[in-house]
Design a protein around this motif. Sequence first.
Motif, PDB file in Angstrom:
ATOM      1  N   GLY A 229       1.381   5.399  -2.705  1.00 49.34           N
ATOM      2  CA  GLY A 229       1.123   6.808  -2.485  1.00 49.34           C
ATOM      3  C   GLY A 229      -0.366   7.064  -2.486  1.00 49.34           C
ATOM      4  N   ILE A 230      -0.804   8.084  -3.241  1.00 46.74           N
ATOM      5  CA  ILE A 230      -2.231   8.393  -3.212  1.00 46.74           C
ATOM      6  C   ILE A 230      -2.990   7.663  -4.317  1.00 46.74           C
ATOM      7  CG2 ILE A 230      -1.954  10.657  -2.138  1.00 46.74           C
ATOM      8  CD1 ILE A 230      -2.556  11.763  -5.029  1.00 46.74           C
ATOM      9  N   LEU A 231      -2.282   6.928  -5.168  1.00 43.73           N
ATOM     10  CA  LEU A 231      -2.993   6.198  -6.221  1.00 43.73           C
ATOM     11  C   LEU A 231      -3.903   5.135  -5.611  1.00 43.73           C
ATOM     12  CD1 LEU A 231      -0.007   5.789  -8.679  1.00 43.73           C
ATOM     13  CD2 LEU A 231      -1.931   7.366  -8.878  1.00 43.73           C
ATOM     14  N   PRO A 232      -5.114   4.994  -6.148  1.00 44.49           N
ATOM     15  CA  PRO A 232      -6.090   4.141  -5.476  1.00 44.49           C
ATOM     16  C   PRO A 232      -5.886   2.642  -5.643  1.00 44.49           C
ATOM     17  CG  PRO A 232      -7.079   5.196  -7.376  1.00 44.49           C
ATOM     18  CD  PRO A 232      -5.715   5.756  -7.241  1.00 44.49           C
ATOM     19  N   PHE A 233      -5.357   2.168  -6.766  1.00 42.31           N
ATOM     20  CA  PHE A 233      -5.350   0.725  -6.993  1.00 42.31           C
ATOM     21  C   PHE A 233      -3.935   0.179  -7.183  1.00 42.31           C
ATOM     22  CE2 PHE A 233      -9.380   2.418  -8.677  1.00 42.31           C
ATOM     23  CZ  PHE A 233     -10.202   1.899  -7.686  1.00 42.31           C
ATOM     24  N   TYR A 234      -3.782  -1.116  -6.924  1.00 42.19           N
ATOM     25  CA  TYR A 234      -2.472  -1.750  -7.044  1.00 42.19           C
ATOM     26  C   TYR A 234      -2.099  -1.953  -8.504  1.00 42.19           C
ATOM     27  CZ  TYR A 234      -2.974  -2.730  -2.096  1.00 42.19           C
ATOM     28  OH  TYR A 234      -3.142  -2.603  -0.749  1.00 42.19           O
TER      29      TYR A 234
ATOM     30  N   LEU B 206       0.803  -1.222   0.000  1.00 44.80           N
ATOM     31  CA  LEU B 206       0.000   0.000   0.000  1.00 44.80           C
ATOM     32  C   LEU B 206       0.837   1.275   0.000  1.00 44.80           C
ATOM     33  CD1 LEU B 206      -3.005   0.900   0.204  1.00 44.80           C
ATOM     34  CD2 LEU B 206      -2.511   1.381   2.577  1.00 44.80           C
TER      35      LEU B 206
END
Lengths: 270, 239
Positions: free
Chosen positions: B101-106, B97
């Motif tokens: 950073g602030i990106l929502p998905f893996y 996670l």
Amino acid sequence: MEMFSYPFLVRAVIVGLLVSLCAALLGVSLVLKRYSMIGDGLSHVGFGALAAATAMNAAPLTVSIPIVVMAAFLLLRISENSRIKGDAAIALISTSSLAVGVVVISLTTGMNTDVCNYMFGSILAMNKDDVRLSIVLAVVVLALFILFYNKIFAVTFDENFARATGVKTGLYNMLIAFLTAITIVLGMRMMGALLISSLIIFPALTSMRLCKKFKSVTICSAAVSVICFFTGVIISYINATPTGASVVIMNIAAFILFWAANSVRESIQR
Amino acid sequence: MALITCQDASFAYEGGAVVSGLNFEVRSGDYLCVVGENGSGKSTLIKGILRLKTPRSGSVLTGDGLKAREIGYLPQQTAAQKDFPASVYEVVLSGRLAARGILPFYSRHDKRAADSGVKRLGIEHLRNRCYRELSGGQQQRVLLARAFCIASKLLLLDEPMAGIDPVMTQELYRLIADVNKKEGLTVIMVSHDIHSSIKYASHILHLDNTQIFFGKTADYVLSDVGRRFIGPEGGEQRA
């Protein structure tokens, strides 16, 4: 379905479905974090705020949303600092606001059916503004939940690990508390201050009987919650029973069903 | 500059000091074992290094540009986790996670890292199992895999072998020694197993609410405190 020829019922169903969806999603995280009591405490604070708003002749939502959001942050703070004290503090705050609410109501309008409506909900409570507001808020809750899904999982599963690797867990805790507060205020007048927390707790617990992945628990509880609300409303319409209580009864039925299904599955596996 | 420098640091919970007088350095590539009795402040120190707890006095400095998201942490399990409905893969992947950073998905890269973590710990067969249905030792390996898939500079392990059987324990000690030597990953481990500690670690930190010993393992074995704690060869497991 003749019941949908009544505009107030259509409004109530729209708001109710959106609220139960949001409540179920947030509930998974709250229940797993052992924060179920926060949901209960917030609904009582909401009751007090609603009573105060009625006394001041102000719009119910504009008064109660900021108050409940503030209460949510406060309760979160308390629970984070110390488990045992936090438990008592939540009970303290919820009974206090219940008492304040009852006194305010009795001083202004007198103890009448209004109080009963606040406590146990009324399907007549939704007007057009409420519908608009709940659609907007529900979309916001859903969007935030999807965008932050992975972070919510990590913070729910292991806050220390997430914080240690540089995730701002405090921020996500506050986000969950904020969304919960809004969901509770929206649903409270229909479900009733005493019953709204069941929308948060029941679907999560129900789906945990059967589901084994966080993602399936989340999706399942959303589905359970929406189905229970819809059938609850229909049953309350047919039998002329209170809506909030009927929805809770449906949730109880779903819980027993899932529990039984799990017992059957386990006995087959053995 | 050392990776971690403790200068006169002390940590306290409400009221009394838990551990004080900490003065030590961890350099890149070191393998440090923190040993001591229960309640001697080992876990508290780990939390201090991770900045989950601020020192009451003194300081804990990080160097070499060490960032939080380069640290793999294995905490002690909490009661709430033991019956958590999540699949093993979901838990391991959540280790990535911080890299998002602030990106929502893996991303695909995150999933590959999680896969390699699963493979390293030999838990491929548990990949889709539910976390709460695993034994304590299996859960511990899942959490180790999660720590592995994010650690790029530092691995912080708080009693990693709790609940793991002796055979697997030796295997994991070899695995950790391996990544320490081959990949240059710095390791800090809290351990009750003094014999494995002196076998694998390059440095030992012995705590008893204060720092009793810090130095190379070879020096520890010869020191008075070390000899007392290790006990006679082949004797008791723990002094």
